[in-house]
Design a protein around this motif. Structure first.
Motif, PDB file in Angstrom:
ATOM      1  N   MET A 155       0.850  -1.197   0.000  1.00 14.93           N
ATOM      2  CA  MET A 155       0.000   0.000   0.000  1.00 14.93           C
ATOM      3  C   MET A 155       0.878   1.237   0.000  1.00 14.93           C
ATOM      4  SD  MET A 155      -2.914  -1.135   2.695  1.00 14.93           S
ATOM      5  CE  MET A 155      -4.449  -1.808   2.031  1.00 14.93           C
ATOM      6  N   LYS A 156       1.929   1.183   0.824  1.00 11.90           N
ATOM      7  CA  LYS A 156       2.865   2.313   0.894  1.00 11.90           C
ATOM      8  C   LYS A 156       3.558   2.490  -0.462  1.00 11.90           C
ATOM      9  CE  LYS A 156       6.441   4.259   3.741  1.00 11.90           C
ATOM     10  NZ  LYS A 156       7.768   4.000   4.194  1.00 11.90           N
ATOM     11  N   ARG A 157       3.985   1.357  -1.055  1.00  9.89           N
ATOM     12  CA  ARG A 157       4.663   1.434  -2.366  1.00  9.89           C
ATOM     13  C   ARG A 157       3.738   2.030  -3.421  1.00  9.89           C
ATOM     14  NH1 ARG A 157       6.514  -3.715  -0.984  1.00  9.89           N
ATOM     15  NH2 ARG A 157       5.248  -4.746  -2.585  1.00  9.89           N
ATOM     16  N   THR A 158       2.448   1.710  -3.324  1.00 10.17           N
ATOM     17  CA  THR A 158       1.502   2.248  -4.312  1.00 10.17           C
ATOM     18  C   THR A 158       1.362   3.761  -4.140  1.00 10.17           C
ATOM     19  OG1 THR A 158       0.339   0.134  -4.294  1.00 10.17           O
ATOM     20  CG2 THR A 158      -0.841   2.006  -5.248  1.00 10.17           C
ATOM     21  N   ILE A 159       1.291   4.208  -2.885  1.00 11.07           N
ATOM     22  CA  ILE A 159       1.194   5.658  -2.640  1.00 11.07           C
ATOM     23  C   ILE A 159       2.457   6.354  -3.168  1.00 11.07           C
ATOM     24  CG2 ILE A 159       1.141   7.427  -0.810  1.00 11.07           C
ATOM     25  CD1 ILE A 159      -0.787   5.581   0.741  1.00 11.07           C
ATOM     26  N   GLU A 160       3.609   5.724  -2.941  1.00 15.22           N
ATOM     27  CA  GLU A 160       4.866   6.309  -3.448  1.00 15.22           C
ATOM     28  C   GLU A 160       4.876   6.362  -4.971  1.00 15.22           C
ATOM     29  OE1 GLU A 160       7.656   3.889  -1.377  1.00 15.22           O
ATOM     30  OE2 GLU A 160       7.471   5.123   0.445  1.00 15.22           O
ATOM     31  N   ALA A 161       4.369   5.284  -5.603  1.00 18.14           N
ATOM     32  CA  ALA A 161       4.331   5.251  -7.071  1.00 18.14           C
ATOM     33  C   ALA A 161       3.397   6.344  -7.611  1.00 18.14           C
ATOM     34  CB  ALA A 161       3.868   3.879  -7.551  1.00 18.14           C
ATOM     35  N   LEU A 162       2.300   6.598  -6.898  1.00 18.09           N
ATOM     36  CA  LEU A 162       1.390   7.672  -7.327  1.00 18.09           C
ATOM     37  C   LEU A 162       2.088   9.022  -7.226  1.00 18.09           C
ATOM     38  CD1 LEU A 162      -1.935   6.528  -5.588  1.00 18.09           C
ATOM     39  CD2 LEU A 162      -1.582   6.719  -8.053  1.00 18.09           C
TER      40      LEU A 162
END
Ligand code: B12
Length: 210
Positions: A155-162
């Motif tokens: 979830m954190k990685r997805t927020i970072e990717a966004l």
């Protein structure tokens, strides 16, 4: 027909019976929300408890999950009945490495019921796939689900990717799933967390007007 027979059918992994009993309950005008909250969800809770106690194993969890899904397919149009005009678009998906999709599907249904247009990306959705889908569908919010402690970091990685794609400011990020807490949401910079599907719809609406 009774809520108990639906509960038993899901607990025993009998998809045919679960579907037939849910259909009979709907026919008898039992509210769809009661079928969901008083039979289907408690049955899956019991499956989880038995798994934890070492009395059930993965294949049995899977057949119970299929039985729950068979019932949910019939409930969906009733739960989504309130759908009038779109309150906004929401992408939902279970994060990378995680195949649990029952809770995510329920959240999608409740969002539809609350009038949102829902794009379901499925399960095992990588951060890159979330980013691409945000570019394609231009939603106002995304809802990420995780049921495993090992997949929460996705979830954190997805927020970072966004953030890296310059899209973070364009979407509200909601997260949920059994191991997720408000503290975790704060820690990874999500905009919102909700413990269940009904509050997920309410919270998403709040975030969109904020
Ligand atoms: C069914 C199930 C499975 C099925 C999933 C089928 C499917 N299509 O989903 C199968 C058999 C495939 C499975 C596999 C595994 N599972 Co499993 N599974 C479960 C079980 C029994 C129920 C989950 C469920 O559907 N609950 C019902 C739904 C309605 O609840 P929910 O998902 O929590 O969703 C609600 C809220 O959390 C919230 N919500 C959910 N998503 C979102 C998203 C947003 C945005 C918001 C706001 C809210 C929200 O709203 C939902 C509705 O109210 C749980 C036990 C449990 N009690 O949770 C274990 C559990 C999650 N599984 C577990 C494990 C260990 C596994 C496996 C690793 C087992 C193995 N050794 O292979 C694999 C992993 C596979 C993978 N890579 O994902 C553990 C996780 C432990 C941990 N701490 O990480 C659990 C907790 C069991 C246990 N007690 O040990 N599993």
């Amino acid at each position: 027909m009774s809520l108990e027979t639906i509960y038993d059918a899901i607990l025993n992994g009998d998809a045919k019976k679960a579907a037939a009993e849910v259909a009979a309950a709907l026919e008898a005008k039992v509210p769809a929300e009661d079928i969901l909250h008083k039979a289907c969800i408690p049955a899956m809770g019991e499956v989880g408890r038995l798994f934890e106690a070492g009395e059930r194993f993965v294949p049995e969890m899977l057949i119970s999950a299929r039985a729950m899904q068979a019932g949910m397919n019939l409930l969906q149009p009733y739960l989504a009945e309130a759908n009038v005009k779109s309150a906004g678009k929401v992408l939902v998906g279970t994060v990378s490495g995680d195949l649990h999709d029952i809770g995510k599907n329920l959240v999608g249904m409740m969002l539809k019921g609350a009038g949102f247009e829902v794009v379901d990306l499925g399960s095992d959705v990588s951060p890159q796939k979330f980013v691409e889908a945000v570019k394609t569908h231009r939603p106002q919010a995304i809802g990420m689900s995780a049921l495993l402690t090992t997949t929460m970091p996705a979830m954190k990685r997805t927020i970072e990717a966004l953030k890296e794609a310059g899209l973070r400011e364009q979407v509200k990020v909601m997260i949920g799933g059994a191991p997720i807490t408000q503290d975790f949401a704060d820690e990874i910079g999500a905009d919102g967390y909700a413990p269940d599907a009904s509050s997920a719809a309410r919270k998403t609406r709040e975030l969109m007007v904020a």
